[in-house]
Design an enzyme around this catalytic site. Sequence first.
Site, PDB file in Angstrom:
ATOM      1  N   ASP A  93       9.180  -6.079   3.347  1.00  0.00           N
ATOM      2  CA  ASP A  93       8.066  -5.574   2.556  1.00  0.00           C
ATOM      3  C   ASP A  93       8.694  -4.672   1.481  1.00  0.00           C
ATOM      4  O   ASP A  93       9.853  -4.246   1.623  1.00  0.00           O
ATOM      5  CB  ASP A  93       7.133  -4.766   3.470  1.00  0.00           C
ATOM      6  CG  ASP A  93       6.050  -4.062   2.702  1.00  0.00           C
ATOM      7  OD1 ASP A  93       5.377  -4.712   1.886  1.00  0.00           O
ATOM      8  OD2 ASP A  93       5.875  -2.837   2.906  1.00  0.00           O
ATOM      9  N   LEU A  94       7.992  -4.394   0.413  1.00  0.00           N
ATOM     10  CA  LEU A  94       8.583  -3.592  -0.671  1.00  0.00           C
ATOM     11  C   LEU A  94       8.123  -2.133  -0.623  1.00  0.00           C
ATOM     12  O   LEU A  94       8.904  -1.221  -0.329  1.00  0.00           O
ATOM     13  CB  LEU A  94       8.196  -4.222  -2.022  1.00  0.00           C
ATOM     14  CG  LEU A  94       8.683  -3.490  -3.267  1.00  0.00           C
ATOM     15  CD1 LEU A  94      10.209  -3.485  -3.355  1.00  0.00           C
ATOM     16  CD2 LEU A  94       8.103  -4.143  -4.533  1.00  0.00           C
ATOM     17  N   ASP A  95       6.810  -1.928  -0.890  1.00  0.00           N
ATOM     18  CA  ASP A  95       6.263  -0.571  -0.992  1.00  0.00           C
ATOM     19  C   ASP A  95       6.380   0.159   0.346  1.00  0.00           C
ATOM     20  O   ASP A  95       5.812  -0.272   1.345  1.00  0.00           O
ATOM     21  CB  ASP A  95       4.783  -0.631  -1.405  1.00  0.00           C
ATOM     22  CG  ASP A  95       4.589  -1.275  -2.776  1.00  0.00           C
ATOM     23  OD1 ASP A  95       5.338  -0.934  -3.694  1.00  0.00           O
ATOM     24  OD2 ASP A  95       3.677  -2.111  -2.919  1.00  0.00           O
ATOM     25  N   THR A 101       7.260   3.730  -3.353  1.00  0.00           N
ATOM     26  CA  THR A 101       6.081   3.525  -4.202  1.00  0.00           C
ATOM     27  C   THR A 101       4.769   3.790  -3.462  1.00  0.00           C
ATOM     28  O   THR A 101       3.732   3.904  -4.113  1.00  0.00           O
ATOM     29  CB  THR A 101       6.034   2.069  -4.714  1.00  0.00           C
ATOM     30  OG1 THR A 101       6.477   1.241  -3.662  1.00  0.00           O
ATOM     31  CG2 THR A 101       6.894   1.888  -5.934  1.00  0.00           C
ATOM     32  N   LYS A 115      -2.387   0.628   3.263  1.00  0.00           N
ATOM     33  CA  LYS A 115      -0.996   0.172   3.218  1.00  0.00           C
ATOM     34  C   LYS A 115      -0.900  -1.310   3.560  1.00  0.00           C
ATOM     35  O   LYS A 115      -1.427  -1.755   4.581  1.00  0.00           O
ATOM     36  CB  LYS A 115      -0.119   0.991   4.160  1.00  0.00           C
ATOM     37  CG  LYS A 115       0.172   2.374   3.607  1.00  0.00           C
ATOM     38  CD  LYS A 115       1.195   3.096   4.455  1.00  0.00           C
ATOM     39  CE  LYS A 115       1.460   4.487   3.859  1.00  0.00           C
ATOM     40  NZ  LYS A 115       2.290   5.296   4.761  1.00  0.00           N
ATOM     41  N   GLY A 116      -0.212  -2.057   2.702  1.00  0.00           N
ATOM     42  CA  GLY A 116      -0.012  -3.483   2.938  1.00  0.00           C
ATOM     43  C   GLY A 116      -1.196  -4.344   2.546  1.00  0.00           C
ATOM     44  O   GLY A 116      -1.129  -5.562   2.573  1.00  0.00           O
ATOM     45  N   VAL A 117      -2.295  -3.699   2.166  1.00  0.00           N
ATOM     46  CA  VAL A 117      -3.548  -4.400   1.855  1.00  0.00           C
ATOM     47  C   VAL A 117      -3.607  -4.677   0.342  1.00  0.00           C
ATOM     48  O   VAL A 117      -3.177  -3.846  -0.451  1.00  0.00           O
ATOM     49  CB  VAL A 117      -4.736  -3.518   2.310  1.00  0.00           C
ATOM     50  CG1 VAL A 117      -6.058  -4.128   1.937  1.00  0.00           C
ATOM     51  CG2 VAL A 117      -4.668  -3.279   3.805  1.00  0.00           C
ATOM     52  N   SER A 124       5.912  -9.249  -0.144  1.00  0.00           N
ATOM     53  CA  SER A 124       5.074  -8.125  -0.574  1.00  0.00           C
ATOM     54  C   SER A 124       3.717  -8.589  -1.070  1.00  0.00           C
ATOM     55  O   SER A 124       3.597  -9.656  -1.669  1.00  0.00           O
ATOM     56  CB  SER A 124       5.797  -7.382  -1.718  1.00  0.00           C
ATOM     57  OG  SER A 124       4.932  -6.465  -2.335  1.00  0.00           O
ATOM     58  N   ALA A 125       2.701  -7.745  -0.857  1.00  0.00           N
ATOM     59  CA  ALA A 125       1.361  -8.051  -1.362  1.00  0.00           C
ATOM     60  C   ALA A 125       1.218  -7.686  -2.840  1.00  0.00           C
ATOM     61  O   ALA A 125       0.242  -8.051  -3.487  1.00  0.00           O
ATOM     62  CB  ALA A 125       0.334  -7.257  -0.552  1.00  0.00           C
ATOM     63  N   SER A 126       2.204  -6.982  -3.368  1.00  0.00           N
ATOM     64  CA  SER A 126       2.051  -6.416  -4.713  1.00  0.00           C
ATOM     65  C   SER A 126       2.252  -7.434  -5.833  1.00  0.00           C
ATOM     66  O   SER A 126       3.167  -8.247  -5.799  1.00  0.00           O
ATOM     67  CB  SER A 126       3.049  -5.278  -4.914  1.00  0.00           C
ATOM     68  OG  SER A 126       2.969  -4.808  -6.234  1.00  0.00           O
ATOM     69  N   ASN A 155       2.923  -6.206  -8.695  1.00  0.00           N
ATOM     70  CA  ASN A 155       3.844  -5.445  -9.550  1.00  0.00           C
ATOM     71  C   ASN A 155       5.270  -5.479  -9.008  1.00  0.00           C
ATOM     72  O   ASN A 155       6.128  -4.728  -9.481  1.00  0.00           O
ATOM     73  CB  ASN A 155       3.393  -3.986  -9.642  1.00  0.00           C
ATOM     74  CG  ASN A 155       2.063  -3.843 -10.377  1.00  0.00           C
ATOM     75  OD1 ASN A 155       1.975  -4.185 -11.557  1.00  0.00           O
ATOM     76  ND2 ASN A 155       1.030  -3.375  -9.697  1.00  0.00           N
ATOM     77  N   LYS A 203      -2.039  -9.769   4.058  1.00  0.00           N
ATOM     78  CA  LYS A 203      -1.655  -9.320   5.398  1.00  0.00           C
ATOM     79  C   LYS A 203      -2.900  -8.690   6.022  1.00  0.00           C
ATOM     80  O   LYS A 203      -3.632  -8.015   5.309  1.00  0.00           O
ATOM     81  CB  LYS A 203      -0.536  -8.280   5.322  1.00  0.00           C
ATOM     82  CG  LYS A 203       0.758  -8.793   4.667  1.00  0.00           C
ATOM     83  CD  LYS A 203       1.703  -7.630   4.378  1.00  0.00           C
ATOM     84  CE  LYS A 203       2.899  -8.090   3.563  1.00  0.00           C
ATOM     85  NZ  LYS A 203       3.791  -7.002   3.148  1.00  0.00           N
ATOM     86  N   GLU A 232       8.657  -3.643   7.876  1.00  0.00           N
ATOM     87  CA  GLU A 232       7.316  -3.274   7.402  1.00  0.00           C
ATOM     88  C   GLU A 232       6.989  -1.805   7.650  1.00  0.00           C
ATOM     89  O   GLU A 232       7.394  -1.254   8.670  1.00  0.00           O
ATOM     90  CB  GLU A 232       6.283  -4.093   8.169  1.00  0.00           C
ATOM     91  CG  GLU A 232       5.734  -5.277   7.433  1.00  0.00           C
ATOM     92  CD  GLU A 232       4.873  -4.933   6.224  1.00  0.00           C
ATOM     93  OE1 GLU A 232       4.501  -3.768   6.048  1.00  0.00           O
ATOM     94  OE2 GLU A 232       4.562  -5.847   5.456  1.00  0.00           O
ATOM     95  N   ASP A 233       6.230  -1.196   6.749  1.00  0.00           N
ATOM     96  CA  ASP A 233       5.755   0.176   6.991  1.00  0.00           C
ATOM     97  C   ASP A 233       4.250   0.197   7.283  1.00  0.00           C
ATOM     98  O   ASP A 233       3.674   1.271   7.458  1.00  0.00           O
ATOM     99  CB  ASP A 233       6.040   1.089   5.781  1.00  0.00           C
ATOM    100  CG  ASP A 233       5.173   0.758   4.586  1.00  0.00           C
ATOM    101  OD1 ASP A 233       4.918  -0.448   4.347  1.00  0.00           O
ATOM    102  OD2 ASP A 233       4.729   1.687   3.890  1.00  0.00           O
TER     103      ASP A 233
HETATM  104  C1  BG6 Z   1       1.230  -3.411  -1.028  1.00  0.00           C
HETATM  105  C2  BG6 Z   1       0.867  -1.938  -0.876  1.00  0.00           C
HETATM  106  O1  BG6 Z   1       2.621  -3.565  -0.947  1.00  0.00           O
HETATM  107  O2  BG6 Z   1       0.773  -3.916  -2.271  1.00  0.00           O
HETATM  108  C3  BG6 Z   1      -0.617  -1.730  -1.076  1.00  0.00           C
HETATM  109  O3  BG6 Z   1       1.245  -1.493   0.415  1.00  0.00           O
HETATM  110  C4  BG6 Z   1      -1.043  -2.331  -2.416  1.00  0.00           C
HETATM  111  O4  BG6 Z   1      -0.900  -0.354  -1.025  1.00  0.00           O
HETATM  112  C5  BG6 Z   1      -0.639  -3.805  -2.478  1.00  0.00           C
HETATM  113  O5  BG6 Z   1      -2.445  -2.214  -2.592  1.00  0.00           O
HETATM  114  C6  BG6 Z   1      -1.010  -4.463  -3.806  1.00  0.00           C
HETATM  115  O6  BG6 Z   1      -0.229  -3.894  -4.829  1.00  0.00           O
HETATM  116  P1  BG6 Z   1      -0.490  -4.074  -6.383  1.00  0.00           P
HETATM  117  O7  BG6 Z   1       0.761  -3.493  -7.004  1.00  0.00           O
HETATM  118  O8  BG6 Z   1      -0.610  -5.543  -6.648  1.00  0.00           O
HETATM  119  O9  BG6 Z   1      -1.731  -3.325  -6.708  1.00  0.00           O
HETATM  120 MG    MG Z   2       4.442  -1.435   2.542  1.00  0.00          MG
END
Ligand code: BG6
Ligand code: MG
Length: 220
Positions: A10-12, A18, A46-48, A115-117, A119, A146, A170-171
Site C-alpha cells: 500500500d502507499l499512503d 501522506t 484509511k485505505g478507502v 493503492s487506492a489513490s 494520486n 478495499k 498495509e496500514d
Molecule cells: C488511500 C488512502 O491510499 O487512497 C485514502 O488511504 C484515500 O485515505 C485513497 O482516500 C484515495 O486517494 P486519492 O489520492 O485518490 O484521493
Molecule cells: Mg494506507
Amino acid sequence: MSEIKACLFDLDGVLVDTARYHYIAWKELAESLGFDFTEQDNERLKGVSRAASLNILLEIGGIELDEEEKARLAEQKNSRYVEYIAKMDSSEILPGALDFLKECRAQGIKVALGSASKNAMTILDNTGLTPYFDAIIDGTHTSAAKPDPEVFLLGAQALDTAPAHCVVFEDAAAGILAASRAGMRSVGIGSPGTLGEATLVVPSLKQLSVSALQEFFASV
Ligand code: BG6
Ligand code: MG
C-alpha cells in the site's frame, strides 16, 4: 508455509507519510462544513477511496447532499491534497521503507504497488520511489475499493505470482481484509489495536528485514 516471492505495498501510510495530508485536507473540508473531524474518525477513511471517504465524512457530520455537490466537495478536498503532495520529496519516505524495497530487489523478490489513490504516480515520482516497482496498480486501475481484493489480485497477476506467495503491507484495516480475501498473508504497519487481523504487525518497516520476514512466514 509458502516462500515469499512477491511483496505488494500500500502507499499512503506504509511507504510515505501522506496519511496525515489526507487527514488535514478532510479535516479542513469538515470544518468548512461546520463540524469537527477527529483522528479517530479518520481511521475509518484509511485505505478507502475518495468518493467512499466523502460519504463517511458526511455521515459523521450528519449532512446529506446530492451527487453533484458531493463531486464538487471531493474535488475541493483533492485540490488541497494535491497542493500538499506537490511539495513532497524523498524526506517523506517512511522509516525503513527504502531499505526494505532495496532488500526486496537484492533478494529477487518482485514488488508491486497496491493503492487506492489516484494520486499515486505523483507521489512515487516526487519521492523517487517509482524505479523500485515491477508493477503499479493504483486507483486509476481498479473498480472496487478495499476491502475488495481486486487491487492486490491485479498486482499478483501483473507480477505473475500466485497469491499464496504474496505478502501485502498495509496500514489500514480495510487493506488487511482485502489481503486475506485475496488469499495473501499480510504485514500490518501500525498498531495491533487496529490491525489485529494481519498475519504480523510491526510499528514500521524499520523493524523488519526481508530475511526475518521469510523466516517468520516459513512457520505460519
Ligand atoms: C488511500 C488512502 O491510499 O487512497 C485514502 O488511504 C484515500 O485515505 C485513497 O482516500 C484515495 O486517494 P486519492 O489520492 O485518490 O484521493
Ligand atoms: Mg494506507
